[in-house]
Scaffold this active site. Structure first.
Site, PDB file in Angstrom:
ATOM      1  N   LYS A 239       0.692  -1.185  -0.022  1.00 60.50           N
ATOM      2  CA  LYS A 239      -0.066  -0.082   0.051  1.00 60.50           C
ATOM      3  C   LYS A 239       0.774   1.324  -0.007  1.00 60.50           C
ATOM      4  O   LYS A 239       0.521   2.231  -0.683  1.00 60.50           O
ATOM      5  CB  LYS A 239      -1.051   0.135   1.141  1.00 60.50           C
ATOM      6  CG  LYS A 239      -1.951   1.097   1.154  1.00 60.50           C
ATOM      7  CD  LYS A 239      -2.908   0.909   2.322  1.00 60.50           C
ATOM      8  CE  LYS A 239      -4.115   1.870   2.309  1.00 60.50           C
ATOM      9  NZ  LYS A 239      -5.150   1.906   3.243  1.00 60.50           N
ATOM     10  N   ARG A 240       1.993   1.167   0.724  1.00 58.36           N
ATOM     11  CA  ARG A 240       2.925   2.212   0.665  1.00 58.36           C
ATOM     12  C   ARG A 240       3.633   2.760  -0.506  1.00 58.36           C
ATOM     13  O   ARG A 240       3.675   3.791  -0.858  1.00 58.36           O
ATOM     14  CB  ARG A 240       3.809   2.141   1.804  1.00 58.36           C
ATOM     15  CG  ARG A 240       5.026   3.118   2.287  1.00 58.36           C
ATOM     16  CD  ARG A 240       6.019   2.735   3.174  1.00 58.36           C
ATOM     17  NE  ARG A 240       6.924   1.855   2.637  1.00 58.36           N
ATOM     18  CZ  ARG A 240       7.140   0.627   3.264  1.00 58.36           C
ATOM     19  NH1 ARG A 240       6.676   0.682   4.442  1.00 58.36           N
ATOM     20  NH2 ARG A 240       7.990  -0.301   2.946  1.00 58.36           N
TER      21      ARG A 240
END
Length: 461
Positions: A239-240
């Site tokens: 997600k990062r």
């Protein structure tokens, strides 16, 4: 007719890996004037989310990838799946398995102790005795016990799996809920799919689905298994790194056409071409040209593409989009001038909105570091003289070059460098050293507002 599909599960948001798969499927259908179908795989009733489903549909709407007909929901098709379970039972191609959870656990532990791959051992495959009491059976399909399961993957080439690698897998759980590989094969067949393009995390589901196809006498589609998207270090995308909700890209100020352009280049190419319109993607795409190896996410590339698409978007469309970012210039008499002055400096719609606000909103404070640098020596006197000259020349000012000419006159008359007027003027107009060209800014603001901002800066600073 070429028919493709995208089949997300509504258990979470749609991320860019899923959107890329959908894009490839959509392009292939549109190129061939075929059908692109959307199927919501919501058989996991305990994990489904209406919010996730709506987010998927909203993402499709945002990027402009329309699907044909109504979205199909697996949760509404249980009767269809049950019919095919019964058919396989009647034809002797499936059977009830009464193996308890304890038995299955013991079998797995025994196999692991021997260093064997854990698998069901087929003990109820030909069972004709009395069913044990208190065990609700699952339904297992009879997988082939010899030979190979072979299929041609449009990206990876021929795939050969030994039949012994596929055990008699469950097609309906106790209670009758059908399993993933069973319903996927049925739906793909009944929806008339000719080409299934999906992530290669599904590669080893394919042999099981082929078992279902063959047991039910269905025609198999062409398979294309697309390698994953990695992060910039070549590891699994998190997600990062960008594996976030597709709609988050809208929030961050990306254009949908830029995101699609970015995604098509993650694993597919046409010569050295980097920039594609949607029409070009449709014209040029062929799944056979998808790379076998994984591709790496590159934020700088996405920003570069987004900046390009912003610069080339019609001003009327940009103005409408900017409303979502707190800027409404749709009725501004200098709309074109504002966007010409700012769009080169905005890699995202957020940055573009910030650049526009910088011009349209008079500064309420001034960057201290820039003030110290710009307002040295006789800066206030120079600004005052510039404002006076501007007022005197107001009737003859028609373009940004006229503003520039007045700046040049100050430079000549006072025998100073251009920075002596340029820096304090920019800080006066914007509050800082950033932003568009000073002559462009003044042309947008007009003489009165320019003078008002200069006088306020002189007074405050």
């Amino acid at each position: 007719m070429i028919t493709t599909r995208f089949a997300p599960s509504p258990t979470g948001y749609l991320h860019i890996g899923g959107l890329r798969t959908a894009l490839f499927s959509w392009l292939w259908a549109r190129k061939n004037e075929g059908k692109f179908l959307l199927r919501i795989e919501d058989t996991d009733l305990s994990r489904n989310s209406d919010e996730a489903r709506d987010a998927i549909l909203k993402a499709f709407d945002w990027v402009g990838m329309s699907y044909d007909g109504e979205a199909i929901y697996q949760s509404k098709r249980f009767d269809i799946y049950a019919k095919y379970v019964e058919q396989l039972l009647e034809e002797g191609k499936a059977y009830r398995c009464y193996m308890s959870k304890d038995e299955l656990t013991a079998l797995r532990e025994e196999q692991m102790a021997k260093g064997e791959r854990t698998r069901y051992d087929g003990r109820y495959r030909d069972f004709t005795g009395t069913p044990p009491e208190g065990v609700e059976p699952v339904i297992r399909i009879k997988a082939p016990t010899e030979g190979n399961i072979v299929f041609n993957d449009g990206i990876k080439g021929e795939i050969v799996i030994a039949s012994t690698e596929v055990d008699d897998f469950v097609i309906a759980r106790a209670g009758g809920v059908p399993t993933y590989n069973f319903v996927v094969a049925i739906d793909d067949a009944l929806m008339g799919l000719t080409d299934v393009i999906r992530g290669d995390d599904h590669l080893y589901n394919t042999p099981k689905q082929i078992v279902v196809y063959e047991a039910l006498g269905f025609k198999m589609p062409n398979f294309y298994h697309v390698a994953m998207i990695n992060n910039e270090q070549g590891k699994k995308l998190s997600k990062r790194d960008g594996a976030t909700d597709v709609m988050e890209y809208k929030t961050l100020g990306y254009l949908p056409e830029a995101l699609l352009n970015f995604l098509i280049r993650l694993g597919w190419s046409h010569g050295d071409q980097e920039i594609f319109s949607v029409d070009e993607m449709i014209e040029l795409f062929d799944p056979k040209n998808i790379n076998k190896s994984s591709s790496n996410y590159n934020l700088d590339k996405l920003l570069w593409l987004n900046a390009h698409h912003i610069k080339n978007k019609p001003h009327s469309e940009l103005a409408e989009l900017l409303k979502d970012y707190g800027v409404d210039i749709t009725a501004h008499d200098k709309l074109d001038m504002i966007l010409e002055a700012t769009k080169e400096r905005g890699k995202t719609l957020i940055e573009l909105a910030e650049q526009i606000n910088l011009i349209l909103n008079a500064p309420t404070e001034y960057n201290a570091k820039n003030v110290k640098k710009a307002f040295k020596g006789d800066a206030k006197e120079i600004l005052g003289d510039f404002a006076t000259l501007l007022k005197e020349s107001e009737s003859s000012i028609e373009s940004k070059s006229d503003y520039h000419g007045i700046m040049e006159k100050i430079v000549t008359d006072k025998e100073i460098g251009f920075g002596k007027i340029g820096m304090p003027l920019r800080v006066s107009l914007l509050g800082s050293m950033t932003g568009s060209g000073v002559d462009e800014i003044m042309m947008i603001l007009g003489v009165d507002e320019t003078i008002a901002r200069i006088e306020r800066a002189i007074e405050v600073i």
